[in-house]
Every structure is written in structure tokens, then in C-alpha cells.
Design a protein around this motif. Structure first.
Motif, short mmCIF file in Angstrom:
data_model
loop_
_atom_site.label_atom_id
_atom_site.label_comp_id
_atom_site.label_asym_id
_atom_site.label_seq_id
_atom_site.Cartn_x
_atom_site.Cartn_y
_atom_site.Cartn_z
N LEU A 119 0.84 -1.20 0.00
CA LEU A 119 0.00 0.00 0.00
C LEU A 119 0.87 1.26 0.00
O LEU A 119 0.60 2.21 -0.75
CB LEU A 119 -0.91 -0.01 1.22
N CYS A 120 1.93 1.25 0.82
CA CYS A 120 2.81 2.43 0.91
C CYS A 120 3.51 2.70 -0.42
O CYS A 120 3.55 3.85 -0.88
CB CYS A 120 3.84 2.22 2.02
N THR A 121 4.05 1.67 -1.03
CA THR A 121 4.77 1.88 -2.30
C THR A 121 3.79 2.21 -3.43
O THR A 121 4.12 2.98 -4.33
CB THR A 121 5.61 0.65 -2.66
N ALA A 122 2.60 1.63 -3.37
CA ALA A 122 1.59 1.92 -4.41
C ALA A 122 1.17 3.38 -4.34
O ALA A 122 1.02 4.05 -5.38
CB ALA A 122 0.39 1.01 -4.24
N ILE A 123 0.98 3.91 -3.13
CA ILE A 123 0.61 5.32 -2.97
C ILE A 123 1.71 6.23 -3.48
O ILE A 123 1.45 7.19 -4.22
CB ILE A 123 0.30 5.62 -1.48
N ALA A 124 2.96 5.93 -3.10
CA ALA A 124 4.09 6.77 -3.54
C ALA A 124 4.22 6.76 -5.05
O ALA A 124 4.42 7.81 -5.68
CB ALA A 124 5.38 6.26 -2.89
N SER A 125 4.11 5.58 -5.66
CA SER A 125 4.25 5.49 -7.12
C SER A 125 3.08 6.16 -7.84
O SER A 125 3.25 6.77 -8.89
CB SER A 125 4.34 4.01 -7.52
N THR A 126 1.89 6.05 -7.24
CA THR A 126 0.72 6.70 -7.84
C THR A 126 0.88 8.22 -7.82
O THR A 126 0.52 8.90 -8.80
CB THR A 126 -0.55 6.31 -7.06
N ILE A 127 1.43 8.75 -6.75
CA ILE A 127 1.68 10.19 -6.66
C ILE A 127 2.65 10.62 -7.77
O ILE A 127 2.44 11.64 -8.45
CB ILE A 127 2.24 10.56 -5.28
N VAL A 239 -0.89 2.73 -14.48
CA VAL A 239 0.35 1.97 -14.75
C VAL A 239 1.36 2.22 -13.64
O VAL A 239 2.07 1.30 -13.20
CB VAL A 239 0.94 2.35 -16.13
N SER A 240 1.42 3.45 -13.15
CA SER A 240 2.31 3.79 -12.04
C SER A 240 1.89 3.06 -10.77
O SER A 240 2.73 2.58 -10.01
CB SER A 240 2.32 5.30 -11.81
N MET A 241 0.58 3.00 -10.53
CA MET A 241 0.06 2.29 -9.35
C MET A 241 0.44 0.82 -9.42
O MET A 241 0.88 0.22 -8.42
CB MET A 241 -1.45 2.44 -9.27
N LEU A 242 0.27 0.21 -10.59
CA LEU A 242 0.63 -1.19 -10.77
C LEU A 242 2.12 -1.40 -10.49
O LEU A 242 2.51 -2.36 -9.82
CB LEU A 242 0.30 -1.65 -12.20
N ALA A 243 2.95 -0.47 -10.96
CA ALA A 243 4.40 -0.56 -10.71
C ALA A 243 4.68 -0.52 -9.22
O ALA A 243 5.49 -1.31 -8.70
CB ALA A 243 5.13 0.58 -11.43
N GLY A 244 4.01 0.39 -8.49
CA GLY A 244 4.20 0.50 -7.05
C GLY A 244 3.81 -0.77 -6.31
O GLY A 244 4.48 -1.19 -5.36
N ILE A 245 2.72 -1.39 -6.75
CA ILE A 245 2.28 -2.66 -6.15
C ILE A 245 3.36 -3.73 -6.32
O ILE A 245 3.69 -4.46 -5.38
CB ILE A 245 0.96 -3.13 -6.77
N LEU A 246 3.92 -3.80 -7.52
CA LEU A 246 4.96 -4.79 -7.80
C LEU A 246 6.23 -4.51 -7.00
O LEU A 246 6.88 -5.44 -6.50
CB LEU A 246 5.27 -4.81 -9.30
#
Length: 341
Positions: A119-127, A239-246
Motif C-alpha cells: 500500500l505504501c509503495t503503491a501510494i508513492a508510485s501513484t503520486i 500503470v504507475s500504481m501497478l508498478a508500485g504494487i509490484l
């Protein structure tokens, strides 16, 4: 067509083939040199080590690859790994460990801290994706800034937890990454299974969903995609959110695999991930890439990494070799792009 023109055509074709595939020639030569230096490199055990270590790198590279297809990049990958690693490790220490960071915390389900890290990395990447898409800031600058921010956050959290390596992890957490599935005489590491499942999911997203089609459209020609009705901002953000999840998932797996975490875990992983993608045929110019290419690029790069360490090549020389591989791969990609135009 006379004999002279045939010879010229053959020479031109061979020259183009060698130039366009120079990176594979270089990698093949490196592998041959490694084998000549130590023939024991060719063993089943080494092959198992390579594919196991490559598993988390494949997951990271799949995240980066989507951003490269969008004609972007991501320099925050390594620090995202570090953030997810310290979060999941600090919350999944052995319950009987006397120096637990959170001694009064009950034993959590393994998936809870992993999901929190994701969740933390997904939020950061989404931003990062939103800033790139909405304000048209170069991906290089945005992700470089996010790299620094994430490293600062991870370091503050690491200092809060005591500033020493977070070790003595819960056995369930270690088994989650270090365990394996035995099918008769064959033993398949869990990490390889997770990587295979991730590959299948991302392949489906890229090839069978509207998001995947829009991603390639935006990367190929953003203006044409906009005219065609593609929501560019939404596509880049997703796409950024997906990257953060990974990134978060790979970071949690990496710390469970190695058994300890510091705020510097994952440092430099972004270079390996980007290089593997480019070697695997994902274009820096956007709009071009395949899942098979990403996986093969990671495996090739991991063979080189592991092989150079196996024959005790100096880490400084390894940096030089990696740098040359990246330059050659990008130069070939640029040449293909210019020739296509």
C-alpha cells in the motif's frame, strides 16, 4: 540483381543484424568468458540460484517496463524496495525474539504487513504518476525526487526502529519466500512460483485489457492517443500504481529471502531493472515492449551478475560492465527508433 549487388546486400544485412543484436553478442561473449574462467559455473545448483535470485528482479522489472512503454522511467525502484523491506521486516519479527522492535504487538498474519508495505509503495508510485501526467513534469525528475523522499522516509523509520539491521524474522515470513514446492524429483522455489504468477497477471493486463492497449497507445504517440479518446492521465496513473504494487511485493519477498533489512536494501536495483528491460527489447522511446522480452532480459542480466561474482570479478569492474551494457542497449534502441522514423 547481379552478383555484386547480392554481395553488397548480404554484407549490409549481416552488418545490420550484428549491430541490432550487438548486446546479445556482448552478453554471450561475457558468458563464454565466465565459463572459460570457471567451468563449474555450468551446474544445476547455480542455475537454481540464478532463477531464484532473478524472481524478485523479474517482478521489479515488470513494474519498470510498463513505465518505459509509456516513454517514461523510474529511478525510485530501489528505494521503494527498501521502504517495503523495512516495513514488512519490522512487523514480522519472530514472536519469541527478546529485542523485537514492537514487543507488545501480537503476532500478525504474514500477509498483513506485506499488504501494508505494498500500500505504501503503491501510494508513492501513484503520486509520481499523477505529477508526471497532470503537470507534465519529466519522469526522470519526478522519480529522482521520489527516490530521495522515499529514502528519507525509510531512513527515518529505520532510525526509529533502532538503526540496526532488522533481523530474526518470523519463520512463517522466511518460509513464505525461502520455501519450495516439491513435485516428485523436482523442487520449485516459491519465489519462482510468485514470479510466474506475476508474469501471467501482467501479461494479461498488457495484452488483454483496455489499460494495456491504452498504455501502448500513449507510449507510441500521446497526442494521437488523446485524439482517439484515451484518458492519458488515468492510464499513466494506473500503470504507475501497478508498478508500485509490484515494487512493494518484490521488496517484501527480497527481505524474506535475505533474512534481514536495512534502509539501504534495494540500493541500485533500479539500474538493473531498467537495464534488463532495455536489453529485453523494451524501448526507451515508448510504445514497444513484451513480457517475454522483459523476462529474458532479467535472466540474461542475472546470469551476468551472478557469473561475474562467481569468478570473483571486482565490483568496480562490474559497474563498468553494467554501464557499458546499458549504453550499448540504449544506443541500439535509439538507432532502431531513428531508422523507423
Amino acid at each position: 540483381m547481379n552478383e555484386t549487388s547480392v554481395k553488397k546486400w548480404n554484407k549490409s544485412t549481416v552488418a545490420d543484424f550484428l549491430i541490432n543484436n550487438a548486446i546479445y553478442v556482448v552478453l554471450l561473449l561475457l558468458v563464454i568468458v565466465i565459463i572459460c574462467m570457471d567451468s563449474s559455473f555450468l551446474s544445476v545448483q547455480n542455475f537454481k540460484f540464478i532463477i531464484t535470485q532473478a524472481s524478485t528482479r523479474v517482478i521489479l522489472a515488470l513494474g519498470v517496463a510498463g513505465l518505459l512503454v509509456l516513454a517514461g522511467t523510474d529511478l525510485s525502484v530501489g528505494r521503494m524496495v527498501g521502504l517495503s523491506a523495512v516495513i514488512s521486516a519490522s512487523l514480522l519479527q519472530a514472536p519469541d525474539y527478546a529485542r523485537r522492535i514492537f514487543p507488545d504487538m501480537p503476532q500478525l498474519p504474514v500477509f498483513a504487513p506485506i499488504l501494508l508495505a505494498i500500500l505504501c509503495t503503491a501510494i508513492a508510485s501513484t503520486i509520481s504518476g499523477y505529477v508526471i501526467a497532470k503537470f507534465k513534469v519529466t519522469a526522470f525528475i519526478v522519480t529522482l525526487s521520489m527516490q530521495l523522499i522515499i529514502y528519507g522516509v525509510a531512513s527515518l523509520y529505520y532510525d526509529y526502529t533502532g538503526g540496526s539491521p532488522i533481523a530474526n524474522l518470523d519463520e512463517r515470513f522466511k518460509y513464505f519466500a525461502q520455501g519450495s514446492l516439491r513435485l516428485g524429483p523436482v523442487e520449485i522455489p516459491f519465489l519462482v512460483i510468485y514470479a510466474a504468477i506475476t508474469v501471467a497477471i501482467v501479461w494479461f493486463i498488457w495484452n488483454k485489457t483496455r489499460l494495456g492497449k491504452n498504455m501502448f497507445a500513449v507510449g507510441g504517440n500521446e497526442e494521437a492517443a488523446t485524439v482517439s479518446g484515451v484518458n492519458v492521465i488515468r492510464t499513466i496513473v494506473l500503470v504507475s500504481m501497478l508498478a508500485g504494487i509490484l515494487y512493494g511485493f518484490a521488496g517484501s519477498l527480497e527481505v524474506a529471502r535475505t533474512g534481514s533489512a536495512t534502509n539501504n536494501i534495494g540500493n541500485g536495483y533500479e539500474l538493473d531493472a531498467i537495464a534488463a528491460c532495455v536489453v529485453g527489447g523494451v524501448s526507451f522511446n515508448g510504445g514497444v515492449g513484451s513480457i517475454a522480452g522483459v523476462v529474458s532480459g532479467v535472466l540474461m542480466f542475472q546470469v551476468i551478475n551472478y557469473g561475474l561474482n562467481y569468478v570473483d570479478v571486482s565490483p568496480y569492474i562490474q559497474y563498468i560492465i553494467k554501464g557499458l551494457i546499458i549504453v550499448i542497449a540504449v544506443a541500439i534502441d535509439t538507432r532502431k527508433y531513428i531508422k523507423k522514423k
